[in-house]
Design an enzyme around this catalytic site. Structure first.
Site, PDB file in Angstrom:
ATOM      1  N   PHE A 150       0.901  -1.204   0.057  1.00  0.00           N
ATOM      2  CA  PHE A 150       0.147  -0.084   0.039  1.00  0.00           C
ATOM      3  C   PHE A 150       0.785   1.191   0.003  1.00  0.00           C
ATOM      4  CE2 PHE A 150       0.588  -0.550   4.758  1.00  0.00           C
ATOM      5  CZ  PHE A 150       0.993   0.709   4.959  1.00  0.00           C
ATOM      6  N   LYS A 174      -1.237  -7.335  -8.942  1.00  0.00           N
ATOM      7  CA  LYS A 174      -2.062  -7.439  -7.709  1.00  0.00           C
ATOM      8  C   LYS A 174      -1.780  -6.650  -6.801  1.00  0.00           C
ATOM      9  CE  LYS A 174      -3.211  -8.551  -3.921  1.00  0.00           C
ATOM     10  NZ  LYS A 174      -3.736  -7.595  -3.019  1.00  0.00           N
ATOM     11  N   GLU A 177      -5.214  -3.795  -1.815  1.00  0.00           N
ATOM     12  CA  GLU A 177      -6.552  -3.349  -1.762  1.00  0.00           C
ATOM     13  C   GLU A 177      -7.065  -1.946  -1.011  1.00  0.00           C
ATOM     14  OE1 GLU A 177      -5.841  -6.040   1.583  1.00  0.00           O
ATOM     15  OE2 GLU A 177      -5.119  -5.785  -0.122  1.00  0.00           O
ATOM     16  N   SER A 227       5.783  -7.136   3.707  1.00  0.00           N
ATOM     17  CA  SER A 227       6.429  -7.232   5.082  1.00  0.00           C
ATOM     18  C   SER A 227       6.983  -8.627   4.981  1.00  0.00           C
ATOM     19  CB  SER A 227       5.244  -7.486   6.271  1.00  0.00           C
ATOM     20  OG  SER A 227       4.443  -8.634   5.748  1.00  0.00           O
ATOM     21  N   CYS A 282       9.588   1.184   3.389  1.00  0.00           N
ATOM     22  CA  CYS A 282      10.453   0.352   3.905  1.00  0.00           C
ATOM     23  C   CYS A 282      12.136   0.911   3.946  1.00  0.00           C
ATOM     24  CB  CYS A 282      10.532  -0.881   2.812  1.00  0.00           C
ATOM     25  SG  CYS A 282      11.027  -0.472   1.252  1.00  0.00           S
ATOM     26  N   GLU A 384       9.474  -3.959  13.030  1.00  0.00           N
ATOM     27  CA  GLU A 384       9.262  -2.999  12.178  1.00  0.00           C
ATOM     28  C   GLU A 384       7.924  -2.380  12.373  1.00  0.00           C
ATOM     29  OE1 GLU A 384       9.196  -2.670   7.137  1.00  0.00           O
ATOM     30  OE2 GLU A 384       8.505  -4.260   7.950  1.00  0.00           O
TER      31      GLU A 384
END
Length: 499
Positions: A150, A174, A177, A227, A282, A384
């Site tokens: 995201f 993909k 969402e 992740s 990240c 994280e």
């Protein structure tokens, strides 16, 4: 609520009825702004089938044709960069200027992929035996899939699909969402650029869509960013199904500040890299390792800078940091602040009740937060956080700091701030991390280098974009040939073209 986002399959929006849908929120207000269709098996199968059907024609398209489409796509994304930035900001929450920077960095990879005729050149050896030649060629794999997070709904997909498509593959994306609209807008721009139907497809959804791609026999390669637990799952599942995999995981990026560093530069960098995009990067700096005796002075400079930051909606030109992407994520990030204090850290800056431009309302707000005197055994250090929480660890020496950084299970990015060239060179040589910055807080490589970390930040051997990306999306074929008779193609006085 007015927005409805659906899949893009075979060059057009999906026209079927979705069995399930997810909600899309506006993070700054907390308002439900739309819905997105979730793919099940039939939608995934349709997208992969469209990509598979388009593959032979696109594989055989000349490099000149592929390059023309890529250049046109580059022009269209550039023309619509402001629209894309606003779209990203509305669903992710990051400020528009930050979203525009995301689009620009994605375009860097598109521009790199425009050089594909040069990048796909193989090797040639004449007369390896009597009248026998040998050469190598790079060929596409087939249908490639990308599963993206995201936090960069445009840039991370553009780390993948421009190179994959330039190499002659077809692609199924993909996206997350949580902020799906940018991916569909990019698909529309691909179509406008002249990309044949089915070469680029988008399916939305959750684990059902992901698993459909991981298990599909016609998907040959899978790229992932997200992740570490999910990266490990993606790698194991896709590899078990015979696919080529690059799975980029999480991070805990340290910034080492030596006593000789320019502390104003270091404080600017820590605030910029720790709180940009609300820490949802990240490559964000989440830990500052201050070597004695600079910790107190550095903290004071960080506090001074944070006091002037403006938190507000992404579309407010005065905003420097927006909200987090969802309420659940905001609450999870805030829980690390609570646990850090409970476990003995000092709360140097508390962002749990921020002052927000225009008022916080029901938005997903968490302001810049600093935990000082953080220890390695604390949850705020070990995990994280992926939010605007900066931890400061005090260290007695360079050696102690190096041991701390290299012992961390993540190995994505790190930085050193120093005016000592010898110390910087030693650091870049010794540190167990894949991307290193020297007085640069976010060492994201340019598109012609490759992006990726070490240890638990990468599963698979190949990094994203750059030449490693080209190698990931191609396979090498070695050819040995002997021609005993000359051939003749006839007379043609026209100027040769690459069409």
């Amino acid at each position: 609520m007015s927005k409805h986002v659906t899949h893009w399959i075979g060059g057009k929006p999906f026209d079927g009825e979705a069995a399930r849908r997810g909600d899309i929120y506006e993070p700054a207000s907390g308002r439900l702004s739309g819905t997105v269709d979730f793919a099940e098996g039939p939608e995934v199968d349709a997208a992969v089938a469209a990509a598979k059907a388009a593959f032979p024609g696109w594989r055989d398209a000349s490099l000149s044709k592929r390059t023309r489409v890529l250049f046109k796509f580059r022009e269209l994304v550039h023309e619509h960069r402001d629209e894309l930035a606003r779209l990203i900001s509305s669903e992710h929450g990051k400020v528009v200027s930050d979203a525009a920077g995301e689009v620009a960095r994605g375009l860097d990879v598109v521009e790199f992929a425009c050089g594909i005729p040069h990048l796909l050149k193989g090797g040639f050896s004449e007369n390896v035996s009597t009248r026998v030649d040998a050469y190598s060629i790079l060929q596409p794999l087939g249908v490639a899939a990308g599963i993206t997070p995201f936090n960069f709904p445009a840039m991370v997909p553009m780390w993948m699909f421009p190179v994959a498509i330039a190499c002659g593959n077809t692609f199924v994306l993909k996206p997350s969402e949580k902020d799906p609209s940018a991916s569909v807008r990019l698909a529309e721009l691909w179509a406008e650029a002249g990309l044949p139907d089915g070469v680029f497809n988008v399916v939305h959804g959750d684990k059902a869509a992901v698993d459909g791609l991981l298990h599909h026999p016609d998907v040959k390669a899978v790229s992932f960013v997200g992740s570490t637990p999910i990266a490990r799952y993606i790698y194991a599942t896709a590899a078990a199904n015979g696919k080529r995999v690059q799975a980029l995981g999480g991070a805990k990026n340290h910034m080492l500040v030596l006593p000789d560093a320019d502390l104003d530069l270091a404080a600017d960098a820590a605030v910029s890299a720790g709180f940009g995009s609300a820490g949802e990067r990240c490559m964000a700096i989440s830990v500052v390792v201050a070597v004695d005796p600079v910790g107190d002075e550095l903290l004071a400079k960080i506090q001074e800078r944070v006091a002037g930051l403006k938190v507000g909606p992404g579309d407010d030109p005065e905003s420097e940091m927006g909200p987090l992407v969802t309420r659940a994520h905001r609450d999870k990030v805030a829980s690390y602040v609570d646990s850090g204090v409970a476990q003995g850290a000092t709360l140097a800056i508390d962002g749990r009740d921020p002052r927000v431009l225009g008022g916080a309302g029901d938005g997903f707000w968490l302001g810049p937060t600093v935990l000082d005197h953080v220890a390695p055994e604390m949850d705020a250090y070990k995990e994280e956080i992926f939010g605007p929480v900066l931890s400061i660890v005090r260290s007695g020496s360079y050696e102690e700091a190096m041991e701390l950084i290299s012992a961390n299970p993540y190995g994505n990015g790190t930085a050193i701030f120093t005016n000592d060239g010898g110390a910087a060179r030693r650091f870049q040589n010794e540190v167990e991390v894949g991307m290193v910055g020297v007085n640069v807080p976010i060492p994201v490589p340019m598109a012609y280098y490759s992006f990726g970390g070490w240890k638990d930040s990468l599963f698979g051997d190949t990094h994203a974009h750059g030449m490693e990306g080209v190698h990931f999306y191609t396979r090498t074929k070695a050819v040995t040939s002997r021609w005993l008779d000359p051939s003749h193609g006839g007379v043609n006085l026209g100027f040769p073209t690459g069409g």
